[in-house]
Design an enzyme around this catalytic site. Structure first.
Site, PDB file in Angstrom:
ATOM      1  N   GLY A  14       0.780  -1.235   0.000  1.00 50.76           N
ATOM      2  CA  GLY A  14       0.000   0.000   0.000  1.00 50.76           C
ATOM      3  C   GLY A  14       0.809   1.282   0.000  1.00 50.76           C
ATOM      4  O   GLY A  14       0.298   2.323   0.394  1.00 50.76           O
ATOM      5  N   ILE A  21       0.422   6.052   4.532  1.00 48.86           N
ATOM      6  CA  ILE A  21       0.603   5.483   5.870  1.00 48.86           C
ATOM      7  C   ILE A  21       1.566   4.291   5.782  1.00 48.86           C
ATOM      8  O   ILE A  21       2.434   4.106   6.633  1.00 48.86           O
ATOM      9  CB  ILE A  21      -0.768   5.069   6.449  1.00 48.86           C
ATOM     10  CG1 ILE A  21      -1.609   6.326   6.719  1.00 48.86           C
ATOM     11  CG2 ILE A  21      -0.600   4.234   7.708  1.00 48.86           C
ATOM     12  CD1 ILE A  21      -3.064   6.060   7.063  1.00 48.86           C
ATOM     13  N   GLN A  41       1.160  -1.562  -6.107  1.00 52.06           N
ATOM     14  CA  GLN A  41       0.044  -2.059  -6.919  1.00 52.06           C
ATOM     15  C   GLN A  41       0.434  -2.395  -8.358  1.00 52.06           C
ATOM     16  O   GLN A  41      -0.121  -3.311  -8.954  1.00 52.06           O
ATOM     17  CB  GLN A  41      -1.052  -0.978  -6.917  1.00 52.06           C
ATOM     18  CG  GLN A  41      -2.362  -1.409  -7.504  1.00 52.06           C
ATOM     19  CD  GLN A  41      -3.397  -0.282  -7.410  1.00 52.06           C
ATOM     20  OE1 GLN A  41      -3.163   0.743  -6.764  1.00 52.06           O
ATOM     21  NE2 GLN A  41      -4.517  -0.473  -8.043  1.00 52.06           N
ATOM     22  N   ASP A  64      -1.225  -6.432  -7.616  1.00 44.26           N
ATOM     23  CA  ASP A  64      -2.579  -5.893  -7.497  1.00 44.26           C
ATOM     24  C   ASP A  64      -3.320  -6.884  -6.604  1.00 44.26           C
ATOM     25  O   ASP A  64      -3.477  -8.059  -6.967  1.00 44.26           O
ATOM     26  CB  ASP A  64      -3.213  -5.800  -8.894  1.00 44.26           C
ATOM     27  CG  ASP A  64      -4.617  -5.214  -8.851  1.00 44.26           C
ATOM     28  OD1 ASP A  64      -5.323  -5.433  -7.836  1.00 44.26           O
ATOM     29  OD2 ASP A  64      -5.014  -4.554  -9.821  1.00 44.26           O
ATOM     30  N   TYR A 155     -18.200   9.355   3.729  1.00 40.29           N
ATOM     31  CA  TYR A 155     -17.356   8.153   3.790  1.00 40.29           C
ATOM     32  C   TYR A 155     -18.128   6.960   3.196  1.00 40.29           C
ATOM     33  O   TYR A 155     -17.552   6.057   2.597  1.00 40.29           O
ATOM     34  CB  TYR A 155     -16.882   7.883   5.219  1.00 40.29           C
ATOM     35  CG  TYR A 155     -15.655   6.993   5.267  1.00 40.29           C
ATOM     36  CD1 TYR A 155     -14.469   7.377   4.648  1.00 40.29           C
ATOM     37  CD2 TYR A 155     -15.689   5.763   5.929  1.00 40.29           C
ATOM     38  CE1 TYR A 155     -13.346   6.570   4.686  1.00 40.29           C
ATOM     39  CE2 TYR A 155     -14.562   4.952   5.974  1.00 40.29           C
ATOM     40  CZ  TYR A 155     -13.395   5.364   5.343  1.00 40.29           C
ATOM     41  OH  TYR A 155     -12.288   4.551   5.379  1.00 40.29           O
ATOM     42  N   LYS A 162     -15.081  -0.920   5.514  1.00 37.15           N
ATOM     43  CA  LYS A 162     -14.226  -1.005   6.709  1.00 37.15           C
ATOM     44  C   LYS A 162     -14.884  -1.859   7.803  1.00 37.15           C
ATOM     45  O   LYS A 162     -14.183  -2.530   8.570  1.00 37.15           O
ATOM     46  CB  LYS A 162     -13.912   0.394   7.250  1.00 37.15           C
ATOM     47  CG  LYS A 162     -13.043   1.244   6.332  1.00 37.15           C
ATOM     48  CD  LYS A 162     -11.685   0.627   6.034  1.00 37.15           C
ATOM     49  CE  LYS A 162     -10.723   1.606   5.387  1.00 37.15           C
ATOM     50  NZ  LYS A 162      -9.491   0.978   4.890  1.00 37.15           N
ATOM     51  N   ILE A 191      -5.872  11.565   7.906  1.00 35.34           N
ATOM     52  CA  ILE A 191      -4.523  12.042   7.565  1.00 35.34           C
ATOM     53  C   ILE A 191      -4.538  12.407   6.085  1.00 35.34           C
ATOM     54  O   ILE A 191      -5.134  11.676   5.280  1.00 35.34           O
ATOM     55  CB  ILE A 191      -3.478  10.915   7.815  1.00 35.34           C
ATOM     56  CG1 ILE A 191      -3.430  10.546   9.291  1.00 35.34           C
ATOM     57  CG2 ILE A 191      -2.100  11.336   7.318  1.00 35.34           C
ATOM     58  CD1 ILE A 191      -2.539   9.352   9.612  1.00 35.34           C
ATOM     59  N   THR A 193      -3.713  12.154   2.765  1.00 30.23           N
ATOM     60  CA  THR A 193      -3.044  11.270   1.792  1.00 30.23           C
ATOM     61  C   THR A 193      -3.871  11.258   0.512  1.00 30.23           C
ATOM     62  O   THR A 193      -4.979  11.798   0.483  1.00 30.23           O
ATOM     63  CB  THR A 193      -2.960   9.823   2.324  1.00 30.23           C
ATOM     64  OG1 THR A 193      -4.306   9.337   2.453  1.00 30.23           O
ATOM     65  CG2 THR A 193      -2.243   9.718   3.649  1.00 30.23           C
ATOM     66  N   ALA A 195      -5.522   8.755  -0.788  1.00 34.58           N
ATOM     67  CA  ALA A 195      -6.794   8.059  -0.553  1.00 34.58           C
ATOM     68  C   ALA A 195      -7.774   8.993   0.168  1.00 34.58           C
ATOM     69  O   ALA A 195      -8.950   9.075  -0.176  1.00 34.58           O
ATOM     70  CB  ALA A 195      -6.560   6.788   0.264  1.00 34.58           C
TER      71      ALA A 195
END
Ligand code: NAD
Length: 255
Positions: A14, A21, A41, A64, A155, A162, A191, A193, A195
């Protein structure tokens, strides 16, 4: 710096760039004594990620995680390089941009499938394909988010993914516990990033954390990485199936 991961070898999936992260976890694991292989990936990312470090500080493996044959090929490479693995980190998620902006009610079948496959099933696939090359006291972690438990506007389908991911961590902890292998989830606060920037209104979430979290600031990659090192190390050897929050305490708040 401690040597809690001295002699340990593992893979961290990742890493996209220096804000990921997963990159902070790679650096921290290495600083604490581990040998680390970075999982990326695709070829394009392998090229850019290799510019984050000098020489052969890290190995890189490409997979992947939605493609079984690529995970199997990565497991073969890891096995030839390291023998048995002491840890594996899954820091991977993806959802269609429109599903992180439109009302949840509008989530498409395709969007649901994409988010759940990449952000939850990929963890099960990674664990299953790596299982034969994991050491008997290995530790596996994944990255989750509070949106699994609470409604955080926009989200949306990632919250559902999740929730599945956290449940998967518990079931994997049960299955792999017979071999002494531990499985946990780390739940960072927001955070900045790549994503995270896909979520509509992300910057206002950071302002809310700074205002309301007990520590009055967002958590940082390095703090998530430090908790991850603890979970990957023997220091946490009695801990499995848990979700550990590294979020400046935001998740304890009612208002
Ligand atoms: N940034 C945050 O606010 C935050 C908060 C809580 C949890 N998380 C979670 O942390 C993890 C890492 O995200 P990040 O914030 O570091 O962002 P990031 O964009 O740096 O990392 C996401 C990674 O997922 C990888 N990925 C996506 N699809 C993949 C696939 N099919 N196969 C292999 N890799 C794939 C990407 O290549 C990228 O490296 C994610 O699970 C994310 O949901 C992030």
């Amino acid at each position: 710096m401690s040597t809690v991961l001295q002699g340990k070898k593992g893979v961290v999936f990742g890493v996209a760039n220096n804000r990921s992260i997963a990159w902070a976890v790679c650096e921290a694991a290495k600083q604490h004594g581990a040998e680390v292989c970075i999982g990326v990936q695709n070829e394009r990312m392998a090229e850019s990620v290799s510019k984050l470090f000098e020489g052969d500080a890290f190995d890189i493996v490409i997979a992947d995680l939605n493609v079984d044959s690529q995970i199997e090929a990565a497991a073969d490479k890891l096995s030839s390089r390291f023998g048995k693995l002491d840890f594996a980190v899954h820091s991977v998620a993806y959802a269609l941009r429109e599903d992180l902006a439109n009302p949840f009610l509008q989530t498409s079948r395709e969007g649901f499938h994409t988010a759940l496959e990449t952000s939850a099933y990929s963890f099960i696939a990674m664990a299953a394909k790596l299982e034969p090359i994991l050491a008997d006291d290995a530790s596996i972690i994944t990255m989750t988010y509070l949106g699994s438990q609470r409604v955080l506007p926009n989200y949306n389908v990632m919250g559902v993914a999740k929730a599945a991911l956290e449940a998967a961590a518990r079931y994997l902890a049960y299955d792999l516990g017979t071999r002494g292998i531990r499985v946990n989830a780390v739940s960072p606060g927001p955070i900045n990033t790549v994503a995270a920037r896909g979520i509509k209104g992300f910057s206002s979430i950071l302002d809310t954390i700074a205002e309301r979290a007990p520590l009055k600031r967002p958590a940082e990659q390095k703090e998530v990485a430090a908790a991850s090192v603890w979970l990957l190390s023997d220091m946490s050897r009695g801990v499995t199936g848990q979700t550990i929050y590294v979020d400046s305490g935001y998740s304890i708040m009612g208002l």
